[in-house]
Design a protein around this motif. Sequence first.
Motif, PDB file in Angstrom:
ATOM      1  N   UNK A  75       0.833  -1.212   0.000  1.00 13.50           N
ATOM      2  CA  UNK A  75       0.000   0.000   0.000  1.00 13.50           C
ATOM      3  C   UNK A  75       0.858   1.250   0.000  1.00 13.50           C
ATOM      4  N   UNK A  76       2.011   1.192   0.637  1.00 17.01           N
ATOM      5  CA  UNK A  76       2.890   2.366   0.684  1.00 17.01           C
ATOM      6  C   UNK A  76       3.430   2.705  -0.703  1.00 17.01           C
ATOM      7  N   UNK A  77       3.851   1.684  -1.424  1.00 17.45           N
ATOM      8  CA  UNK A  77       4.400   1.924  -2.762  1.00 17.45           C
ATOM      9  C   UNK A  77       3.309   2.358  -3.740  1.00 17.45           C
ATOM     10  N   UNK A  78       2.123   1.806  -3.586  1.00 14.77           N
ATOM     11  CA  UNK A  78       1.016   2.233  -4.439  1.00 14.77           C
ATOM     12  C   UNK A  78       0.630   3.673  -4.140  1.00 14.77           C
ATOM     13  N   UNK A  79       0.688   4.083  -2.875  1.00 14.06           N
ATOM     14  CA  UNK A  79       0.398   5.470  -2.513  1.00 14.06           C
ATOM     15  C   UNK A  79       1.450   6.415  -3.086  1.00 14.06           C
ATOM     16  N   UNK A  80       2.711   6.011  -2.995  1.00 16.53           N
ATOM     17  CA  UNK A  80       3.788   6.828  -3.569  1.00 16.53           C
ATOM     18  C   UNK A  80       3.592   6.997  -5.069  1.00 16.53           C
ATOM     19  N   UNK A  81       3.225   5.912  -5.734  1.00 13.60           N
ATOM     20  CA  UNK A  81       3.012   5.964  -7.182  1.00 13.60           C
ATOM     21  C   UNK A  81       1.839   6.878  -7.522  1.00 13.60           C
ATOM     22  N   UNK A  82       0.724   6.722  -6.812  1.00 10.79           N
ATOM     23  CA  UNK A  82      -0.462   7.527  -7.106  1.00 10.79           C
ATOM     24  C   UNK A  82      -0.182   9.015  -6.930  1.00 10.79           C
ATOM     25  N   UNK A  83       0.412   9.383  -5.805  1.00  4.73           N
ATOM     26  CA  UNK A  83       0.709  10.796  -5.550  1.00  4.73           C
ATOM     27  C   UNK A  83       1.775  11.306  -6.517  1.00  4.73           C
ATOM     28  N   UNK A  84       2.792  10.489  -6.759  1.00  3.62           N
ATOM     29  CA  UNK A  84       3.879  10.915  -7.641  1.00  3.62           C
ATOM     30  C   UNK A  84       3.417  11.141  -9.071  1.00  3.62           C
ATOM     31  N   UNK A  85       2.639  10.209  -9.601  1.00  5.85           N
ATOM     32  CA  UNK A  85       2.184  10.311 -10.990  1.00  5.85           C
ATOM     33  C   UNK A  85       1.239  11.492 -11.176  1.00  5.85           C
ATOM     34  N   UNK A  86       0.205  11.568 -10.339  1.00  8.05           N
ATOM     35  CA  UNK A  86      -0.781  12.638 -10.481  1.00  8.05           C
ATOM     36  C   UNK A  86      -0.152  14.000 -10.168  1.00  8.05           C
ATOM     37  N   UNK A  87       0.674  14.057  -9.130  1.00  7.52           N
ATOM     38  CA  UNK A  87       1.314  15.321  -8.771  1.00  7.52           C
ATOM     39  C   UNK A  87       2.229  15.830  -9.865  1.00  7.52           C
ATOM     40  N   UNK A  88       3.057  14.948 -10.427  1.00  2.00           N
ATOM     41  CA  UNK A  88       3.980  15.367 -11.488  1.00  2.00           C
ATOM     42  C   UNK A  88       3.226  15.753 -12.752  1.00  2.00           C
ATOM     43  N   UNK A  89       2.172  15.017 -13.084  1.00  2.00           N
ATOM     44  CA  UNK A  89       1.366  15.355 -14.263  1.00  2.00           C
ATOM     45  C   UNK A  89       0.695  16.718 -14.093  1.00  2.00           C
ATOM     46  N   UNK A  90       0.234  17.018 -12.882  1.00  2.00           N
ATOM     47  CA  UNK A  90      -0.381  18.316 -12.622  1.00  2.00           C
ATOM     48  C   UNK A  90       0.649  19.440 -12.713  1.00  2.00           C
ATOM     49  N   UNK A  91       1.822  19.206 -12.164  1.00  2.00           N
ATOM     50  CA  UNK A  91       2.875  20.227 -12.177  1.00  2.00           C
ATOM     51  C   UNK A  91       3.280  20.582 -13.602  1.00  2.00           C
ATOM     52  N   UNK A  92       3.284  19.601 -14.482  1.00  2.00           N
ATOM     53  CA  UNK A  92       3.649  19.855 -15.881  1.00  2.00           C
ATOM     54  C   UNK A  92       2.459  20.395 -16.669  1.00  2.00           C
ATOM     55  N   UNK A  93       1.317  19.730 -16.560  1.00  2.00           N
ATOM     56  CA  UNK A  93       0.194  20.035 -17.435  1.00  2.00           C
ATOM     57  C   UNK A  93      -0.554  21.312 -17.108  1.00  2.00           C
ATOM     58  N   UNK A  94      -0.794  21.583 -15.827  1.00  2.00           N
ATOM     59  CA  UNK A  94      -1.599  22.743 -15.458  1.00  2.00           C
ATOM     60  C   UNK A  94      -0.941  24.062 -15.856  1.00  2.00           C
ATOM     61  N   UNK A  95       0.335  24.320 -15.530  1.00  2.00           N
ATOM     62  CA  UNK A  95       0.948  25.588 -15.956  1.00  2.00           C
ATOM     63  C   UNK A  95       0.982  25.757 -17.474  1.00  2.00           C
ATOM     64  N   UNK A  96       1.284  24.667 -18.207  1.00  2.00           N
ATOM     65  CA  UNK A  96       1.329  24.778 -19.667  1.00  2.00           C
ATOM     66  C   UNK A  96      -0.053  25.095 -20.241  1.00  2.00           C
ATOM     67  N   UNK A  97      -1.085  24.403 -19.752  1.00  2.00           N
ATOM     68  CA  UNK A  97      -2.439  24.683 -20.224  1.00  2.00           C
ATOM     69  C   UNK A  97      -2.897  26.077 -19.843  1.00  2.00           C
ATOM     70  N   UNK A  98      -2.516  26.534 -18.649  1.00  2.00           N
ATOM     71  CA  UNK A  98      -2.884  27.873 -18.197  1.00  2.00           C
ATOM     72  C   UNK A  98      -2.241  28.949 -19.065  1.00  2.00           C
TER      73      UNK A  98
END
Length: 285
Positions: A75-98
């Motif tokens: 569960x710890x590794x799955x949590x790291x993956x979920x937060x890491x993937x979504x967080x990194x995608x947001x950091x890249x995608x949101x500023x560029x789209x904005x």
Amino acid sequence: MFMLMRRNVVSMIGFIIVIAFLIMGIISPYILTKPEDAWGTTYDVSKRYLPPSLEHPFGTDEYGRDMFNRVILGARFSLIIAIGVVGLALVIGVPLGLIAGYSGGRTGTALMRITDMFLAFPPLLLAIALAATLGRGLENAILALAISWWPWYARLIYVQVNTVKSMPYVDAARVLGLGSFTIMFRHILPNALTPVVIQASLDMGSAVLEAAGLSFLGIGVQPPTPEWGLLVSQGWQSINVAWWISFFPGLAILVTVLGFNLLADFAREFMDPRLRITMMTKEVV
């Protein structure tokens, strides 16, 4: 919000599942009863393929390691993956789209054409190609999935910004002489985030599922890391001998993804003013 959720049984189930997953991901290394088994540092031939019992609730694997502890730690590794993937995608995608949505013109067109180049590939196929190129590992799996997902957030925020930037309060901010940075991040972005938040909630579960898929294919997390997808893959090789090795981590993936989907459905209804009014009306009746 919580009062509405509490009276919606399905949403409450999703909320409980997500909270349990988050808590388990945080505290799992500290509640293990057999930490050596969980981390995969032991090998006991005499305990190979033991079925579920009181001593081993989820049975043991081909190396005699307790599957209950390995699933808990997973569960710890799955949590790291979920937060890491979504967080990194947001950091890249949101500023560029904005930036693309607010600037428009050649800048916006150029950024959206780059986004479209990534969108031309199926996300999972692109993630598989990137993971195979980068090599196995937790960080590489997160990076591969994030790179394949950020264009969806960029496109989503781009559409929202194009709608919000024509609102009267944005024109008023320009008349007052506020800078573009302030207008974008203080006045436009907060009012364009609703669909992004909903999509991110859905993608938390999808990140767990697709990372498990990469590990199942042998291009995700490396053994002996007890990531759920890797546990399913290892158990699949001996499914006729020990079904429990694949079953319990697979069940954990199923329940976790279901929880995030149920919670995301409630978030969509709550953040939509029309649907929220309908929900509140039903509660009053």
